[in-house]
Scaffold this active site. Sequence first.
Site, short mmCIF file in Angstrom:
data_model
loop_
_atom_site.label_atom_id
_atom_site.label_comp_id
_atom_site.label_asym_id
_atom_site.label_seq_id
_atom_site.Cartn_x
_atom_site.Cartn_y
_atom_site.Cartn_z
N HIS A 114 31.43 46.71 35.24
CA HIS A 114 32.64 46.75 36.07
C HIS A 114 33.64 47.77 35.58
O HIS A 114 34.82 47.72 35.95
CB HIS A 114 33.29 45.35 36.12
N ASN A 208 28.64 28.67 27.74
CA ASN A 208 29.90 28.72 28.47
C ASN A 208 30.74 27.49 28.11
O ASN A 208 30.22 26.48 27.66
CB ASN A 208 29.62 28.74 29.98
N LEU A 209 32.06 27.62 28.35
CA LEU A 209 32.91 26.47 28.00
C LEU A 209 32.52 25.23 28.81
O LEU A 209 32.54 24.12 28.31
CB LEU A 209 34.38 26.82 28.28
C1 BV8 Z 1 29.33 44.67 45.14
C2 BV8 Z 1 37.62 44.35 38.35
C3 BV8 Z 1 27.94 45.83 46.62
C4 BV8 Z 1 37.83 44.75 36.99
C5 BV8 Z 1 36.07 42.72 39.14
C6 BV8 Z 1 29.97 36.67 49.38
C7 BV8 Z 1 28.90 36.19 48.66
C8 BV8 Z 1 28.37 36.91 47.59
C9 BV8 Z 1 28.93 38.12 47.23
C10 BV8 Z 1 30.01 38.58 47.92
C11 BV8 Z 1 30.53 37.87 48.99
N1 BV8 Z 1 31.58 38.58 49.47
C12 BV8 Z 1 31.73 39.72 48.73
C13 BV8 Z 1 30.77 39.71 47.80
C14 BV8 Z 1 30.55 40.73 46.77
C15 BV8 Z 1 31.61 40.64 45.70
C16 BV8 Z 1 31.73 39.23 45.15
O1 BV8 Z 1 30.89 38.78 44.40
N2 BV8 Z 1 32.81 38.54 45.55
C17 BV8 Z 1 33.04 37.20 45.04
C18 BV8 Z 1 34.54 36.93 45.00
C19 BV8 Z 1 32.32 36.20 45.95
N3 BV8 Z 1 31.17 41.51 44.64
C20 BV8 Z 1 31.51 42.80 44.68
O2 BV8 Z 1 32.25 43.29 45.51
C21 BV8 Z 1 30.87 43.68 43.61
N4 BV8 Z 1 30.30 44.81 44.24
O3 BV8 Z 1 28.85 43.63 45.46
O4 BV8 Z 1 28.96 45.87 45.63
C22 BV8 Z 1 27.84 47.15 47.21
C23 BV8 Z 1 26.65 47.49 47.79
C24 BV8 Z 1 26.53 48.71 48.36
C25 BV8 Z 1 27.61 49.59 48.35
C26 BV8 Z 1 28.80 49.24 47.75
C27 BV8 Z 1 28.94 48.01 47.19
C28 BV8 Z 1 31.90 44.20 42.63
C29 BV8 Z 1 32.36 43.07 41.75
C30 BV8 Z 1 33.31 43.61 40.66
C31 BV8 Z 1 34.70 43.30 41.05
N5 BV8 Z 1 35.62 43.62 39.94
N6 BV8 Z 1 37.06 43.01 38.32
C32 BV8 Z 1 38.95 43.94 36.43
O5 BV8 Z 1 40.08 44.02 36.96
O6 BV8 Z 1 38.68 43.26 35.45
S1 BV8 Z 1 35.41 41.18 39.14
C33 BV8 Z 1 36.11 40.18 37.96
O7 BV8 Z 1 35.35 38.96 38.01
C34 BV8 Z 1 35.97 40.69 36.56
O8 BV8 Z 1 35.21 41.86 36.42
C35 BV8 Z 1 35.25 39.53 35.90
O9 BV8 Z 1 34.53 39.90 34.79
C36 BV8 Z 1 34.40 39.11 37.01
C37 BV8 Z 1 33.62 37.84 36.85
O10 BV8 Z 1 34.50 36.85 36.39
P1 BV8 Z 1 34.16 36.15 34.99
O11 BV8 Z 1 34.00 37.19 33.96
O12 BV8 Z 1 33.03 35.20 35.19
O13 BV8 Z 1 35.52 35.39 34.72
P2 BV8 Z 1 35.96 33.98 35.32
O14 BV8 Z 1 37.41 33.81 35.02
O15 BV8 Z 1 35.50 33.87 36.73
O16 BV8 Z 1 35.11 32.92 34.47
C38 BV8 Z 1 35.36 32.79 33.08
C39 BV8 Z 1 34.38 31.74 32.55
O17 BV8 Z 1 34.57 31.64 31.14
C40 BV8 Z 1 34.60 30.36 33.12
O18 BV8 Z 1 33.34 29.80 33.48
C41 BV8 Z 1 35.21 29.55 31.96
O19 BV8 Z 1 34.78 28.21 31.95
C42 BV8 Z 1 34.63 30.29 30.77
N7 BV8 Z 1 35.46 30.19 29.56
C43 BV8 Z 1 36.81 30.10 29.47
N8 BV8 Z 1 37.17 30.05 28.18
C44 BV8 Z 1 36.03 30.12 27.44
C45 BV8 Z 1 34.94 30.22 28.32
N9 BV8 Z 1 33.66 30.30 27.90
C46 BV8 Z 1 33.46 30.29 26.56
N10 BV8 Z 1 34.46 30.20 25.65
C47 BV8 Z 1 35.74 30.11 26.05
N11 BV8 Z 1 36.72 30.02 25.12
#
Ligand code: BV8
Length: 241
Positions: A114, A208-209
């Site tokens: 990303h 994961n947490l």
């Molecule tokens: C693409 C920018 C295709 C950088 C980010 C419907 C269904 C399926 C998919 C889609 C859909 N509609 C749209 C899509 C596609 C979309 C998507 O998935 N949307 C989601 C919302 C449904 N994806 C995209 O658009 C991607 N591109 O598909 O392109 C394409 C094809 C052809 C041509 C062109 C394009 C692009 C995705 C990237 C977006 N950018 N961020 C930034 O600002 O940082 S995403 C953002 O979420 C970050 O990058 C982040 O890393 C990412 C994932 O989140 P996580 O890392 O998992 O973080 P989160 O907070 O969610 O979870 C944290 C976890 O840690 C939790 O489980 C928690 O319990 C745990 N935790 C907490 N504390 C601890 C811990 N674990 C251990 N120890 C701890 N202490």
Amino acid sequence: MPPLPSAGPMVVLTGAGISKESGLDTFRDQDGIWSKVRLEDVATPEGFARDPALVHGFYNARRHNLLHGGIAPNAAHHALARLEAEWPDEVLIVTQNIDDLHERAGSTRLIHMHGELLKIRCRHCDQPRAWTSDLSLQTPCPDCGRTQSLRPHVVWFGEMPLQMGTIMTALNRCRLFLSIGTSGHVYPAAGFVETVRRNRSAHTVELNLEPSEGASLFHDCIHGPASDVVPAFVERLLAGR
Ligand code: BV8
């Protein structure tokens, strides 16, 4: 838990949870980034076109915090660097994170799918380059001199993640797939475990947490803070060789 592989290529997917104990916010936890700002406004090309100053401010604040907020790698990052050094075959980290904590912990086989907070790119030159200060529309591109052309080197929603060909090749040949600190909400990263499971000899583990959205897809799940469970799991892997 069935016996773990003692060798073979490994892919480790990481998300914001691995950096939480280093002091960086996650996205979807209760106090996460998306509880404070709308992803549509700051993490999409449309949001950037609509209000570039808002988006630059969002990433400037995160870049400044990463560099000057006392943020450092935690024991989970260091354990993965140790794993890369001591595992007999390749360990590739594919991170969704845009921080540089894996690098600072010593990991070298690393893909930022990303993008990277400490890099920018010009829409004319298109070459990413290191960047550690604030960015605005008025900042001239260091290479071509144009203004209104620079953006964070970050993949927004609707944009293609980076190095997907290399990632898919690694997923298809790995013997062990670890998913650490990710909610399993964002694709294509959330679908990697299903890709790996097409290879019936590969073993998949979630650390994961709490159970992620894809927890049921993994052979094993280990829940707890990354700085506890990741070093312990790496110790088990290396002891089992
Ligand atoms: C693409 C920018 C295709 C950088 C980010 C419907 C269904 C399926 C998919 C889609 C859909 N509609 C749209 C899509 C596609 C979309 C998507 O998935 N949307 C989601 C919302 C449904 N994806 C995209 O658009 C991607 N591109 O598909 O392109 C394409 C094809 C052809 C041509 C062109 C394009 C692009 C995705 C990237 C977006 N950018 N961020 C930034 O600002 O940082 S995403 C953002 O979420 C970050 O990058 C982040 O890393 C990412 C994932 O989140 P996580 O890392 O998992 O973080 P989160 O907070 O969610 O979870 C944290 C976890 O840690 C939790 O489980 C928690 O319990 C745990 N935790 C907490 N504390 C601890 C811990 N674990 C251990 N120890 C701890 N202490």
